[in-house]
Each structure stands twice: as C-alpha cells, then as structure tokens.
Design an enzyme around this catalytic site. Sequence first.
Site, PDB file in Angstrom:
ATOM      1  N   LYS A  80      99.505  49.224  35.600  1.00 49.12           N
ATOM      2  CA  LYS A  80      98.902  50.360  36.170  1.00 49.12           C
ATOM      3  C   LYS A  80      99.230  50.748  37.780  1.00 49.12           C
ATOM      4  O   LYS A  80      99.031  50.254  38.644  1.00 49.12           O
ATOM      5  CB  LYS A  80      97.253  49.789  36.443  1.00 49.12           C
ATOM      6  CG  LYS A  80      96.255  50.414  36.400  1.00 49.12           C
ATOM      7  CD  LYS A  80      96.277  51.898  37.161  1.00 49.12           C
ATOM      8  CE  LYS A  80      95.456  51.179  38.560  1.00 49.12           C
ATOM      9  NZ  LYS A  80      95.215  52.559  39.570  1.00 49.12           N
ATOM     10  N   GLY A  99      99.182  45.564  47.017  1.00 50.88           N
ATOM     11  CA  GLY A  99      98.097  46.454  47.381  1.00 50.88           C
ATOM     12  C   GLY A  99      97.591  46.021  48.743  1.00 50.88           C
ATOM     13  O   GLY A  99      97.991  45.262  49.206  1.00 50.88           O
ATOM     14  N   SER A 100      96.506  46.498  49.131  1.00 52.58           N
ATOM     15  CA  SER A 100      95.496  46.236  50.262  1.00 52.58           C
ATOM     16  C   SER A 100      95.050  44.925  50.185  1.00 52.58           C
ATOM     17  O   SER A 100      94.588  44.521  49.172  1.00 52.58           O
ATOM     18  CB  SER A 100      94.781  47.455  50.724  1.00 52.58           C
ATOM     19  OG  SER A 100      93.833  47.459  49.749  1.00 52.58           O
ATOM     20  N   THR A 101      94.863  44.315  51.501  1.00 50.23           N
ATOM     21  CA  THR A 101      94.073  42.865  51.470  1.00 50.23           C
ATOM     22  C   THR A 101      92.778  43.041  50.893  1.00 50.23           C
ATOM     23  O   THR A 101      92.198  42.495  50.240  1.00 50.23           O
ATOM     24  CB  THR A 101      94.383  42.510  52.667  1.00 50.23           C
ATOM     25  OG1 THR A 101      95.682  42.316  53.176  1.00 50.23           O
ATOM     26  CG2 THR A 101      93.486  41.308  53.067  1.00 50.23           C
ATOM     27  N   GLU A 102      92.172  44.296  51.169  1.00 52.07           N
ATOM     28  CA  GLU A 102      90.826  44.304  50.829  1.00 52.07           C
ATOM     29  C   GLU A 102      90.432  44.390  49.412  1.00 52.07           C
ATOM     30  O   GLU A 102      89.906  43.812  48.733  1.00 52.07           O
ATOM     31  CB  GLU A 102      90.328  45.656  51.408  1.00 52.07           C
ATOM     32  CG  GLU A 102      88.940  46.084  51.312  1.00 52.07           C
ATOM     33  CD  GLU A 102      88.763  47.497  51.875  1.00 52.07           C
ATOM     34  OE1 GLU A 102      89.431  48.453  52.261  1.00 52.07           O
ATOM     35  OE2 GLU A 102      87.404  47.847  51.584  1.00 52.07           O
ATOM     36  N   GLY A 152      92.711  43.319  47.388  1.00 50.82           N
ATOM     37  CA  GLY A 152      93.080  41.937  46.809  1.00 50.82           C
ATOM     38  C   GLY A 152      92.139  41.078  46.829  1.00 50.82           C
ATOM     39  O   GLY A 152      91.636  40.117  45.909  1.00 50.82           O
ATOM     40  N   GLU A 167     100.325  40.365  46.614  1.00 43.00           N
ATOM     41  CA  GLU A 167     101.149  40.800  47.651  1.00 43.00           C
ATOM     42  C   GLU A 167     100.551  41.855  48.514  1.00 43.00           C
ATOM     43  O   GLU A 167     100.401  42.957  47.790  1.00 43.00           O
ATOM     44  CB  GLU A 167     102.603  41.403  47.086  1.00 43.00           C
ATOM     45  CG  GLU A 167     103.148  40.408  46.229  1.00 43.00           C
ATOM     46  CD  GLU A 167     103.918  39.410  47.018  1.00 43.00           C
ATOM     47  OE1 GLU A 167     104.238  39.319  47.997  1.00 43.00           O
ATOM     48  OE2 GLU A 167     104.303  38.586  46.508  1.00 43.00           O
ATOM     49  N   CYS A 169     104.828  47.350  53.725  1.00 49.72           N
ATOM     50  CA  CYS A 169     104.066  46.228  54.148  1.00 49.72           C
ATOM     51  C   CYS A 169     104.791  45.126  55.058  1.00 49.72           C
ATOM     52  O   CYS A 169     104.540  44.613  55.752  1.00 49.72           O
ATOM     53  CB  CYS A 169     103.739  45.325  52.912  1.00 49.72           C
ATOM     54  SG  CYS A 169     105.284  45.206  51.864  1.00 49.72           S
ATOM     55  N   GLU A 196      96.353  46.537  59.914  1.00 53.46           N
ATOM     56  CA  GLU A 196      97.732  47.227  59.280  1.00 53.46           C
ATOM     57  C   GLU A 196      97.498  48.748  59.501  1.00 53.46           C
ATOM     58  O   GLU A 196      96.421  49.281  58.924  1.00 53.46           O
ATOM     59  CB  GLU A 196      97.776  46.823  57.921  1.00 53.46           C
ATOM     60  CG  GLU A 196      99.019  47.377  57.302  1.00 53.46           C
ATOM     61  CD  GLU A 196      99.221  47.133  55.768  1.00 53.46           C
ATOM     62  OE1 GLU A 196      98.268  47.135  54.960  1.00 53.46           O
ATOM     63  OE2 GLU A 196     100.365  46.397  55.319  1.00 53.46           O
TER      64      GLU A 196
HETATM   65  P1  NAD Z   1      95.384  49.803  47.487  1.00 52.61           P
HETATM   66  O1  NAD Z   1      94.922  48.556  47.405  1.00 52.61           O
HETATM   67  O2  NAD Z   1      94.244  50.795  47.789  1.00 52.61           O
HETATM   68  O3  NAD Z   1      95.560  49.924  45.865  1.00 52.61           O
HETATM   69  C1  NAD Z   1      96.532  49.469  44.986  1.00 52.61           C
HETATM   70  C2  NAD Z   1      96.449  49.491  43.580  1.00 52.61           C
HETATM   71  O4  NAD Z   1      95.267  48.954  43.262  1.00 52.61           O
HETATM   72  C3  NAD Z   1      96.282  51.244  42.914  1.00 52.61           C
HETATM   73  O5  NAD Z   1      97.011  51.045  41.771  1.00 52.61           O
HETATM   74  C4  NAD Z   1      94.851  51.066  43.074  1.00 52.61           C
HETATM   75  O6  NAD Z   1      94.440  52.071  42.140  1.00 52.61           O
HETATM   76  C5  NAD Z   1      94.210  49.758  42.711  1.00 52.61           C
HETATM   77  N1  NAD Z   1      92.932  49.464  42.834  1.00 52.61           N
HETATM   78  C6  NAD Z   1      92.014  49.832  43.747  1.00 52.61           C
HETATM   79  N2  NAD Z   1      90.998  49.368  43.776  1.00 52.61           N
HETATM   80  C7  NAD Z   1      90.904  48.403  42.793  1.00 52.61           C
HETATM   81  C8  NAD Z   1      90.027  47.353  42.543  1.00 52.61           C
HETATM   82  N3  NAD Z   1      89.092  47.137  42.799  1.00 52.61           N
HETATM   83  N4  NAD Z   1      90.463  46.571  41.356  1.00 52.61           N
HETATM   84  C9  NAD Z   1      91.754  46.614  40.891  1.00 52.61           C
HETATM   85  N5  NAD Z   1      92.671  47.611  41.145  1.00 52.61           N
HETATM   86  C10 NAD Z   1      92.009  48.338  42.169  1.00 52.61           C
HETATM   87  O7  NAD Z   1      96.556  49.851  48.210  1.00 52.61           O
HETATM   88  P2  NAD Z   1      97.655  51.270  48.353  1.00 52.61           P
HETATM   89  O8  NAD Z   1      96.754  52.117  49.359  1.00 52.61           O
HETATM   90  O9  NAD Z   1      98.046  51.787  47.022  1.00 52.61           O
HETATM   91  O10 NAD Z   1      98.825  50.478  49.116  1.00 52.61           O
HETATM   92  C11 NAD Z   1      98.968  50.175  50.470  1.00 52.61           C
HETATM   93  C12 NAD Z   1      98.861  48.635  50.607  1.00 52.61           C
HETATM   94  O11 NAD Z   1      99.695  47.918  49.843  1.00 52.61           O
HETATM   95  C13 NAD Z   1      99.188  48.371  51.931  1.00 52.61           C
HETATM   96  O12 NAD Z   1      98.021  47.423  52.227  1.00 52.61           O
HETATM   97  C14 NAD Z   1     100.300  47.374  51.696  1.00 52.61           C
HETATM   98  O13 NAD Z   1     100.556  46.549  52.616  1.00 52.61           O
HETATM   99  C15 NAD Z   1     100.323  46.779  50.477  1.00 52.61           C
HETATM  100  N6  NAD Z   1     101.564  46.641  49.986  1.00 52.61           N
HETATM  101  C16 NAD Z   1     101.994  45.157  49.935  1.00 52.61           C
HETATM  102  C17 NAD Z   1     103.295  45.015  49.548  1.00 52.61           C
HETATM  103  C18 NAD Z   1     103.739  43.417  49.410  1.00 52.61           C
HETATM  104  O14 NAD Z   1     104.650  43.179  48.734  1.00 52.61           O
HETATM  105  N7  NAD Z   1     102.936  42.518  50.360  1.00 52.61           N
HETATM  106  C19 NAD Z   1     104.103  45.974  49.120  1.00 52.61           C
HETATM  107  C20 NAD Z   1     103.692  47.272  49.077  1.00 52.61           C
HETATM  108  C21 NAD Z   1     102.393  47.581  49.737  1.00 52.61           C
END
Ligand code: NAD
Length: 484
Positions: A177, A229-232, A234, A251, A285, A386
């Site tokens: 996804k 993705g984002s910590t929130e 996660g 991650e 990140c 962040e």
């Molecule tokens: P995001 O958390 O908003 O979204 C990431 C993904 O999760 C998207 O595909 C989104 O549609 C999906 N998503 C959103 N809400 C969801 C939920 N409640 N349940 C399941 N899936 C859901 O993140 P973003 O804005 O796309 O990316 C930026 C973030 O990603 C930053 O915080 C960055 O630090 C982090 N990131 C981390 C790494 C790492 O390796 N640690 C690498 C790249 C990005």
Amino acid sequence: MTVVERLLVGGDWVEAADGRTSPTFDPSTGGQLATFSEAGAEDVEDAVAAARHALSAAAWRGLTPDARGRLLWRVAELLERDAEELAELETRDVGQPIAMSRGVNVVLAAQVFRYYAGWATKLEGKLSSVSVPGTLHYTRREPVGVCALITPWNFPLAIAAWKLAPALATGNTVVLKPAEQTPLSTLRLGALCLEAGIPAGVVNVLTGGPEVGQALVAHRDVDKVSFTGSTEVGQQIVAAAAADLKRVSLELGGKAPSIITRDADIDAAVVGNLQGALFNTGQACGAYTRFYVDRARVDEFTEKIAAASTTLPMGRPLDPATVLGPLISQEQLDRVAGYVRSGVDQGAQLVAGGDRASGPGLDDGYFFTPTVFTGVGDDMTIAREEIFGPVLSIFAYDDVDEVVARANDSDFGLASVIWTRDLVTAHTLAERICAGTVFVNQLPLIDPGAPWGGFGLSGWGREMGTFALDEFTETKGVWVNLAS
Ligand code: NAD
C-alpha cells in the site's frame, strides 16, 4: 478519456470495485499527473484473499529456494532495465531531484532485490542442544504469512523494495500500500514482479488513502504489518494491531543529531552536513537536523553552512543539476513554514532562508528555501519535533558529557552523526549516542547489508541485512522422539 491506474489483485489489474479514483500531483507545478484507483473495503478483501490463497498454492509454496531467489534476481534486472523510466516517474510524482531518484532510489531498489535473492537459499534452522535423552530438536524458519507493507511518500520505490524483497525471499505473500501522494512507482514495481514470473496473488498492490492502510491493519487474515511513516500513524497501527497481536515492524520519524567536535574538519563537516540535512529537500527520516557544535567552532560552522545553503541549485526536479526540489504538497509547505514561524516566535535567530522560494520555474511548485537557525533552545519546537523539510538548527556545546545528554534528549533515535578527527572520540560517542545508526564523518547512507531502524519513537525492529529476515519469519521448534 482519462487513463486510470488500476489496482493489482490476484495477478489482474482491476479498477476499484466502487469505481472511486483520486488524482496524484506533480509537486513542482501543482498540476495533476495521473489518476489512480482508490481501493475500498471490497478491494481490500479481494487482495487479502488473493494473498492468502497464493501463500499455500503450489505455484509459490512449492518453489525451491533457488527458484524463489531467481525470481527476485529477475526483479532486480527488470528494475535496472527500466531504471531511467522509473527514475523519471518517481521524480514527477515525488518531486525528488532526478539525480537522487536515478542515483539512489532506483539503484537501491535493485540492490535490495539482488541482496535478498541471495538469502532465499540461505535460510537455515538450527539443531538445538536439548537435554532430553533420545530426542532430536531442530528449528525451522517459516514465512509469517500475509504481510501488509505500508509505505510513505518520500522514497516510495526504495522503501517498497526494502520491505518486499525480504518478505518474498522468506516465502510470504503481500499487499503493498503506497502513500496516496505517490502511488505510481509502486504500481510499476507490481507490474515488474508479474513480468519476472512471480505467481499471481503473491504481490498485490492497493492504492488509496489512510483508510486502505487501516483496513489492512484491522484485517484478521493479515499476519504482519511492516510500516514506514510517521510516528503518530505507527502508534495508531500498534493500537489497531493489538486485537489479534499481529506482527508489527515500524520505521518511523527521526530528529538526527549531528555532533561537530572541536577537532572536526569544519569544511568537510559543512559539505557533509549540508548534504545530510538537505538530501531529498530535507524530507528524509535520517536527515541531519540538530547540529551541536563545539562552542569554539560554532561561529565558523554557522557562517559557512549558512552561506553554503544559499548556493545549492533549486529548480525543476527533472533538471540533472537540481539539488533542491519542491516539498511534496501545499500541506507540507504550510507545515514547514509553520515550524519556521515557531522558531522565530520562540526566539531562535534565522541566519538563512525562512520563506517559500520564488522565481522563474518555482512559483507554482511547493519550493521552500533552505533555512538555518542559530541560538536554538533545547526546548523549542524546532529542536524537538520532526520537521521533514529543509530546516537546520544549530546549538553550541561546551563538553562531551553535556553534548551526549543533549543529543540523547529526544523522543526519536533513528540516525546520528559525529564529526571528529579523533578515533577515541568517534568510538566513544558512537557507543553513547542513542540511535539505531551512528555515522562518523559520513552522509546518511542506506545499504542492503546494514540494519536500518530506530530507538524510542523511531520504531520497532530493523530492516535490511539479516535483521529483515527475522522480521519476516516465525521460528518453529520440532521435537522428535528417537527412543521409540
Ligand atoms: P504517514 O504516516 O502519514 O503515512 C504513511 C503511510 O501510512 C501512507 O501510505 C498512508 O496512507 C498510511 N496511513 C496513514 N494513516 C494510516 C493508518 N491509520 N493506518 C494504516 N495506514 C495509514 O507518513 P508520510 O507523511 O507518508 O511520510 C513521512 C513520515 O515517514 C515521516 O515521519 C518520516 O520520518 C517517516 N519515514 C520514516 C522512515 C524510516 O525508515 N524510519 C523512512 C521514510 C519516512
């Protein structure tokens, strides 16, 4: 007629069952780039069912490790065959400078597939030394099952690859996804998996927004979620996965400290830190964001890095000379501008940038000037949260214990970097910094052979290397009575 990018479900390209679509935009112009299918509840059911069926089908389960490895190797070859097209697609969708998508993103995706192709034939259990007479005990490593791989928008192809390749090498099936802002390269990756000969249903791709991710996480037939993705988000995934104790790896965000010691080569540190802070326009990140400089060198470092930050070519992402592209969206631009305002309001001194960028070729896109703050307080918002944009915060420090405490005073612990010419300082600090990765006199690098992941709010588990094999396998113990 508008062409609609379709979902990949059970080996077929299908429109969303309820016909819904969404646009994706070119961040350098704000113009619509493509239209993709927005998966709904029925599509999630279909994709999970296809992955579940494929998991035990002979076409996948019956493959030898050698055959599985060959399929992964073939995907790597196809990624390299289409590298230029993929890099352009990624650049248009993400706004990522072409030098980065060509030289890092696509290259890494192919490398990761080749690396895990080799692991398919090297997954071994162990003979256990149990103390029960007349008994044989050994362990097997088995696939976790159906895996939901949920990715962000900043490096869509590479991050999809670094989840997909180990998941497949260990015999799982997946529903991928991608982020709603950047679905295009992941759809191409799905097509290349089919072309490589990976059986139908092993790799499914669902495009759409957060609710698609939520439905996958809540689905009882999904065994594992691998999320970047984002910590929130996660944290939301962990809460949602608690009901059936799904395996979860995360991650998440980062706020990497960069420690520049008194003996550091300041010119090298300026070049390395600028690249480390601003690659992918700060939307990374692992980006370096908090710069702790020995008080004796802080003025020199600040002056040089602020001056250098104004010289980086900003412009159209498809121009090979471009180093700084646009941010992903208007929302991200507003978010970064909000952080910059908070820095000013809380008393930090702005020494470079601070505004939306303007000029020929920049006015329609989401461009933001590289921004450098000095005199940043440890409790200011820009020091703690962040930002995910081109914003650097500089702090002065007086001694080593103090800088270790301040660098570690963060909820995050993903990456960090130390700039020093002294080996003892390098290794001592490497031990004391709380982060999943410590770089020494380096840019932030990612390699299939090196673990990647974080402490604290930066996540759970590690990707890459043998660590990802552990994330995608369950261990089974087998007891055999040899006495009867
Ligand atoms: P995001 O958390 O908003 O979204 C990431 C993904 O999760 C998207 O595909 C989104 O549609 C999906 N998503 C959103 N809400 C969801 C939920 N409640 N349940 C399941 N899936 C859901 O993140 P973003 O804005 O796309 O990316 C930026 C973030 O990603 C930053 O915080 C960055 O630090 C982090 N990131 C981390 C790494 C790492 O390796 N640690 C690498 C790249 C990005």
